[in-house]
Scaffold this motif. Structure first.
Motif, PDB file in Angstrom:
ATOM      1  N   SER A 147       0.827  -1.110  -0.118  1.00 27.42           N
ATOM      2  CA  SER A 147       0.023  -0.071  -0.128  1.00 27.42           C
ATOM      3  C   SER A 147       0.906   1.363   0.010  1.00 27.42           C
ATOM      4  CB  SER A 147      -1.006   0.247   1.147  1.00 27.42           C
ATOM      5  OG  SER A 147      -1.313   1.336   1.143  1.00 27.42           O
ATOM      6  N   ARG A 148       0.708   2.341  -0.741  1.00 25.32           N
ATOM      7  CA  ARG A 148       1.281   3.645  -0.858  1.00 25.32           C
ATOM      8  C   ARG A 148       0.374   4.540  -0.495  1.00 25.32           C
ATOM      9  NH1 ARG A 148       2.317   1.212  -5.776  1.00 25.32           N
ATOM     10  NH2 ARG A 148       1.347   3.044  -6.826  1.00 25.32           N
ATOM     11  N   SER A 149      -0.664   4.258   0.389  1.00 31.66           N
ATOM     12  CA  SER A 149      -1.602   5.362   0.981  1.00 31.66           C
ATOM     13  C   SER A 149      -0.709   6.397   1.612  1.00 31.66           C
ATOM     14  CB  SER A 149      -2.512   4.416   2.093  1.00 31.66           C
ATOM     15  OG  SER A 149      -3.337   5.566   2.645  1.00 31.66           O
ATOM     16  N   THR A 150      -1.292   7.488   1.155  1.00 29.92           N
ATOM     17  CA  THR A 150      -0.935   8.831   1.915  1.00 29.92           C
ATOM     18  C   THR A 150      -1.179   8.939   3.271  1.00 29.92           C
ATOM     19  OG1 THR A 150      -1.490  10.313  -0.275  1.00 29.92           O
ATOM     20  CG2 THR A 150      -1.168  11.287   1.782  1.00 29.92           C
ATOM     21  N   LEU A 151      -2.278   8.083   3.777  1.00 28.53           N
ATOM     22  CA  LEU A 151      -2.458   8.375   5.305  1.00 28.53           C
ATOM     23  C   LEU A 151      -1.338   7.373   6.045  1.00 28.53           C
ATOM     24  CD1 LEU A 151      -6.351   7.817   5.227  1.00 28.53           C
ATOM     25  CD2 LEU A 151      -4.880   9.785   4.882  1.00 28.53           C
ATOM     26  N   SER A 152      -0.577   6.616   5.419  1.00 32.85           N
ATOM     27  CA  SER A 152       0.599   5.890   6.076  1.00 32.85           C
ATOM     28  C   SER A 152       1.705   6.710   6.174  1.00 32.85           C
ATOM     29  CB  SER A 152       0.825   4.308   5.339  1.00 32.85           C
ATOM     30  OG  SER A 152       1.438   4.838   4.119  1.00 32.85           O
ATOM     31  N   ASP A 153       1.633   7.798   6.028  1.00 32.15           N
ATOM     32  CA  ASP A 153       2.766   8.939   6.179  1.00 32.15           C
ATOM     33  C   ASP A 153       3.049   9.272   7.636  1.00 32.15           C
ATOM     34  OD1 ASP A 153       5.080  10.413   5.512  1.00 32.15           O
ATOM     35  OD2 ASP A 153       4.365  10.890   3.665  1.00 32.15           O
ATOM     36  N   TYR A 154       3.954  10.170   7.958  1.00 27.03           N
ATOM     37  CA  TYR A 154       3.981  10.428   9.530  1.00 27.03           C
ATOM     38  C   TYR A 154       3.092  11.390   9.939  1.00 27.03           C
ATOM     39  CZ  TYR A 154       8.823   8.474   9.111  1.00 27.03           C
ATOM     40  OH  TYR A 154       9.950   7.877   9.042  1.00 27.03           O
ATOM     41  N   HIS A 155       2.467  10.903  11.215  1.00 27.56           N
ATOM     42  CA  HIS A 155       1.629  11.909  11.989  1.00 27.56           C
ATOM     43  C   HIS A 155       2.425  12.247  13.124  1.00 27.56           C
ATOM     44  CE1 HIS A 155      -0.976   9.327   9.291  1.00 27.56           C
ATOM     45  NE2 HIS A 155      -2.157  10.309   9.593  1.00 27.56           N
ATOM     46  N   PRO A 193       8.488   3.950   2.841  1.00 33.79           N
ATOM     47  CA  PRO A 193       9.486   3.286   2.075  1.00 33.79           C
ATOM     48  C   PRO A 193       9.621   3.361   0.790  1.00 33.79           C
ATOM     49  CG  PRO A 193       8.014   1.732   2.968  1.00 33.79           C
ATOM     50  CD  PRO A 193       7.821   2.981   3.604  1.00 33.79           C
ATOM     51  N   ALA A 194       8.333   3.518   0.176  1.00 38.69           N
ATOM     52  CA  ALA A 194       8.072   3.982  -1.244  1.00 38.69           C
ATOM     53  C   ALA A 194       8.741   5.173  -1.765  1.00 38.69           C
ATOM     54  CB  ALA A 194       6.710   4.028  -1.832  1.00 38.69           C
ATOM     55  N   ARG A 195       8.599   6.100  -0.805  1.00 33.74           N
ATOM     56  CA  ARG A 195       9.319   7.560  -0.947  1.00 33.74           C
ATOM     57  C   ARG A 195      10.788   7.174  -0.877  1.00 33.74           C
ATOM     58  NH1 ARG A 195       6.640  10.700   1.942  1.00 33.74           N
ATOM     59  NH2 ARG A 195       7.835  10.297   3.950  1.00 33.74           N
ATOM     60  N   ALA A 196      11.337   6.696   0.107  1.00 32.62           N
ATOM     61  CA  ALA A 196      12.616   6.409   0.273  1.00 32.62           C
ATOM     62  C   ALA A 196      13.385   5.822  -0.999  1.00 32.62           C
ATOM     63  CB  ALA A 196      12.918   5.593   1.484  1.00 32.62           C
ATOM     64  N   TRP A 197      12.710   4.681  -1.571  1.00 36.22           N
ATOM     65  CA  TRP A 197      12.913   4.164  -2.829  1.00 36.22           C
ATOM     66  C   TRP A 197      13.344   4.991  -3.947  1.00 36.22           C
ATOM     67  CZ3 TRP A 197      10.785   2.951  -7.610  1.00 36.22           C
ATOM     68  CH2 TRP A 197      11.472   1.995  -8.226  1.00 36.22           C
ATOM     69  N   ILE A 198      12.165   6.030  -4.236  1.00 32.26           N
ATOM     70  CA  ILE A 198      12.124   6.768  -5.241  1.00 32.26           C
ATOM     71  C   ILE A 198      13.269   7.674  -5.086  1.00 32.26           C
ATOM     72  CG2 ILE A 198      10.777   8.892  -6.288  1.00 32.26           C
ATOM     73  CD1 ILE A 198       8.369   7.134  -5.639  1.00 32.26           C
ATOM     74  N   VAL A 199      13.821   8.206  -3.957  1.00 36.81           N
ATOM     75  CA  VAL A 199      14.758   9.113  -3.615  1.00 36.81           C
ATOM     76  C   VAL A 199      16.123   8.321  -3.929  1.00 36.81           C
ATOM     77  CG1 VAL A 199      16.213  10.187  -2.122  1.00 36.81           C
ATOM     78  CG2 VAL A 199      13.640  10.503  -1.955  1.00 36.81           C
ATOM     79  N   ARG A 200      16.122   7.135  -3.750  1.00 35.42           N
ATOM     80  CA  ARG A 200      17.432   6.277  -3.966  1.00 35.42           C
ATOM     81  C   ARG A 200      17.618   6.144  -5.543  1.00 35.42           C
ATOM     82  NH1 ARG A 200      15.550   3.147   0.344  1.00 35.42           N
ATOM     83  NH2 ARG A 200      15.050   1.507  -1.237  1.00 35.42           N
ATOM     84  N   SER A 258      -3.339  -1.893  -1.849  1.00 35.05           N
ATOM     85  CA  SER A 258      -3.490  -0.969  -2.905  1.00 35.05           C
ATOM     86  C   SER A 258      -2.401  -0.964  -3.770  1.00 35.05           C
ATOM     87  CB  SER A 258      -4.079   0.327  -2.142  1.00 35.05           C
ATOM     88  OG  SER A 258      -3.158   0.845  -1.382  1.00 35.05           O
ATOM     89  N   PRO A 259      -2.026  -1.852  -4.655  1.00 36.07           N
ATOM     90  CA  PRO A 259      -0.915  -1.787  -5.396  1.00 36.07           C
ATOM     91  C   PRO A 259      -0.560  -0.708  -6.414  1.00 36.07           C
ATOM     92  CG  PRO A 259      -2.413  -3.509  -6.199  1.00 36.07           C
ATOM     93  CD  PRO A 259      -3.160  -2.952  -5.110  1.00 36.07           C
ATOM     94  N   GLY A 260      -1.727   0.013  -6.873  1.00 33.51           N
ATOM     95  CA  GLY A 260      -1.324   1.026  -7.671  1.00 33.51           C
ATOM     96  C   GLY A 260      -0.408   0.871  -8.923  1.00 33.51           C
ATOM     97  N   ALA A 261      -0.519  -0.210  -9.525  1.00 30.03           N
ATOM     98  CA  ALA A 261       0.428  -0.638 -10.528  1.00 30.03           C
ATOM     99  C   ALA A 261       0.487   0.419 -11.737  1.00 30.03           C
ATOM    100  CB  ALA A 261       0.127  -2.035 -11.084  1.00 30.03           C
ATOM    101  N   ASN A 262      -0.970   0.842 -12.201  1.00 34.12           N
ATOM    102  CA  ASN A 262      -1.167   1.946 -13.065  1.00 34.12           C
ATOM    103  C   ASN A 262      -1.504   3.194 -12.567  1.00 34.12           C
ATOM    104  OD1 ASN A 262      -1.715   2.768 -15.632  1.00 34.12           O
ATOM    105  ND2 ASN A 262      -3.344   1.431 -16.197  1.00 34.12           N
ATOM    106  N   ASP A 263      -2.221   3.244 -11.397  1.00 36.46           N
ATOM    107  CA  ASP A 263      -2.513   4.422 -10.931  1.00 36.46           C
ATOM    108  C   ASP A 263      -1.943   4.883  -9.686  1.00 36.46           C
ATOM    109  OD1 ASP A 263      -3.800   6.801 -10.002  1.00 36.46           O
ATOM    110  OD2 ASP A 263      -5.850   6.018  -9.960  1.00 36.46           O
ATOM    111  N   ASP A 264      -0.731   5.325  -9.515  1.00 36.61           N
ATOM    112  CA  ASP A 264      -0.103   5.748 -10.544  1.00 36.61           C
ATOM    113  C   ASP A 264       1.319   5.374 -10.371  1.00 36.61           C
ATOM    114  OD1 ASP A 264       0.242   7.313 -12.835  1.00 36.61           O
ATOM    115  OD2 ASP A 264       1.006   9.061 -11.575  1.00 36.61           O
TER     116      ASP A 264
END
Length: 531
Positions: free
Chosen positions: A76-84, A105-112, A181-187
């Motif tokens: 899941s790359r849900s926005t709600l799973s970010d920091y609170h 972790p998805a964001r960290a992977w993109i940065v890398r 929520s794999p979001g393979a296409n979106d987005d």
């Protein structure tokens, strides 16, 4: 018999006089000869040709497939799973994301990925994360932070302040973190376009700056793109074009496979236009010639030059009905922005939890429905378009023509530093694309004299010019500048020159006569604009 001979002689004499008279008649209209090109010519510079080939080769379907599966693997790359914010009285922040699941972790992977591209090209990309706080609101059940990942490829010309953007959003939906929520296409597909565009372009040099963006919070309300667009606007940045990619994976539903058509949506009238701009749009009939529409045409033409088997279809709408995307944030800020989306969408593969119906229908945005080959071509469209835009000279600041009752149409435009040639673009008013290009040398021409004004033409800055045989009544007219490598600029639309009647009111593109209908339409558009 004599009468017959006399009649025949008279007829011959009359015919001879008629022929002689016809030979003496002066030409009834001047012949204006110009060269006409009926397609955008591909730049002939070996450097540009080699660069385009390298861009196409750098974007590989096999690599794209691996990236898509990697993004899906975050579960899941849900926005709600970010920091609170942490609980009251405790320091720090909390997140439901783990080391392998969630948006963090998805964001960290993109940065890398961006950092690896930068290292491979000698540090040419400047990578950062724009983090900001969101208060509680619609679709945001509690205050939290989100982050956009930006990789900047600085332009080489310090005097060229233009910035061109490509963007995709890396968050996915459903937002419930307990659900996949794999979001393979979106987005994930749009995120991959930004990454692959950076990989294909980072080793090349361009006069203008390019930014490769992946934003968060799109599914909850375009939060990431809104933050970036407003920040750029407040900083006074010249965002000359924004390419948004959302659902560009080429859904492979059996019986509905899409292999060769990519839609590009563009706004007709920006919500940021001023009252005077609305008047100019009305007078010139520029409803289909907004900066976003010209950006979409530019991308479609570039795809036609280098990807002849893959078509970019112009859609004269800002987006799909009752749906939207991150391009809307930049349009609202006054920047030209377009959205790329695949042609055949399948609602069963978007915004739904991963499941199977009793009838055996697979629901959810799974990687199996994404075509790596299609997605590679979508990425190539973006990278090639960005390269053409960032290499292009500036467009002319002003372009004018003389309308009215006349034979031939004089065109005038302001010179552009760095341009070695110009082209007059013509498009029939009902045609979606420019159909004629007339090469125009950089030669100064006298000012346009408006026939209904007495005395000499008003003085102004020196302008280049050409007279074309086509009537402005039948065409939309524009001028592009061309550099030494054959790169074309975005077009500048032509209008009649501004003037001031002696002792009267000024005029700038409002025309003579017919004011009532245009005035009423202007008020109708202004009412829409203020909603």
């Amino acid at each position: 018999m004599a009468k017959i001979r006399i009649a025949a002689g008279a007829a011959a004499l009359a015919l001879g006089l008629a022929v002689a008279g016809a030979a003496q008649i002066a030409p009834q209209a001047p012949v204006i000869r110009v060269e006409e090109l009926h397609a955008r010519p591909r730049p002939q510079s070996p450097r540009v040709t080699a660069r385009a080939a390298a861009i196409v080769a750098a974007i590989r379907p096999a690599q794209i497939e691996q990236m898509d599966h990697r993004l899906v693997a975050f579960g899941s790359r849900s926005t709600l799973s970010d920091y609170h914010p942490g609980p009251k009285g405790t320091p720090g922040s909390t997140t439901v994301s783990t080391a392998t699941r969630g948006i963090v972790p998805a964001r960290a992977w993109i940065v890398r990925q961006f950092q690896a591209i930068s290292r491979a090209t000698g540090g040419r990309l400047q990578v950062r994360v724009d983090t900001f706080d969101l208060p509680k609101g619609p679709r945001i059940p509690a205050p939290q932070s989100i982050g956009d990942v930006i990789a900047t490829l600085p332009g080489t010309n310090p005097n060229d302040k233009r910035i061109f953007l490509v963007s995709g959003h890396y968050d996915s939906i459903p937002a419930d973190f307990k659900l996949d929520s794999p979001g393979a296409n979106d987005d994930a597909s749009g995120t991959i376009v930004s990454l692959e565009s950076a990989r294909a372009l980072a080793s090349h040099h361009f006069p203008a700056t390019i930014e490769f963006i992946t934003v968060e919070g799109e599914e909850e309300g375009l939060y990431g793109s809104h933050y970036e667009a407003q920040k750029d606007k407040q900083a006074g940045l010249d965002i000359a074009g924004m390419l948004n990619d959302d659902i560009v994976g080429g859904d492979q539903t059996p019986g509905h496979r899409n292999t060769d058509v990519l839609r590009v949506f563009s706004q007709a009238i920006s919500p940021a236009v001023s009252r005077e701009q609305l008047r100019q749009i009305i007078f010139n009939s520029w409803e289909d010639d907004s900066p976003a529409r010209e950006l979409a045409r530019f991308a479609s033409e570039v795809a036609g030059l280098y990807l002849p088997g893959f078509h970019v279809l112009l859609e004269y709408r800002p987006d799909r009905f009752e749906r939207g995307g991150d391009s809307a944030s930049f349009q609202a800020a006054g920047y030209p922005a377009v959205r790329f989306t695949e042609y055949h969408e399948n609602a069963n593969h978007q915004h739904l939890p991963v499941s199977v119906t009793p009838q055996g229908v697979l629901l959810g945005d799974r990687a199996r429905w994404v075509s790596p080959t299609y997605l590679a071509n979508a990425a190539r469209v973006n990278a090639l378009t960005l390269a053409a835009l960032a290499s292009s000279p500036l467009p002319p600041a002003h372009v004018y023509f003389r309308g009215g009752q006349a034979i031939g149409t004089p065109i005038r435009w302001t010179p552009v530093p760095g341009a070695v040639a110009y082209r007059v673009l013509l498009r029939p008013t009902a045609s979606p694309q420019w159909t004629i290009r007339i090469p125009a040398p950089p030669k100064f021409a006298p000012p346009i004299r408006l026939p209904f004004l007495r005395g000499p033409a008003p003085a102004g800055p020196p302008m280049y010019g050409i007279t074309i045989p086509q009537s402005p009544d039948n065409y939309i007219i524009a001028v592009v500048s061309v550099d030494k490598d054959g790169n074309e600029s975005l077009p500048t639309l032509a209008t009649t020159p501004p003037f001031r009647r002696p002792g009267g009111r000024g005029r700038g593109g409002r025309g003579r006569g017919g004011r009532g209908s245009a005035h009423a339409l202007c008020h109708a558009l202004e009412s829409w604009h203020q909603r």
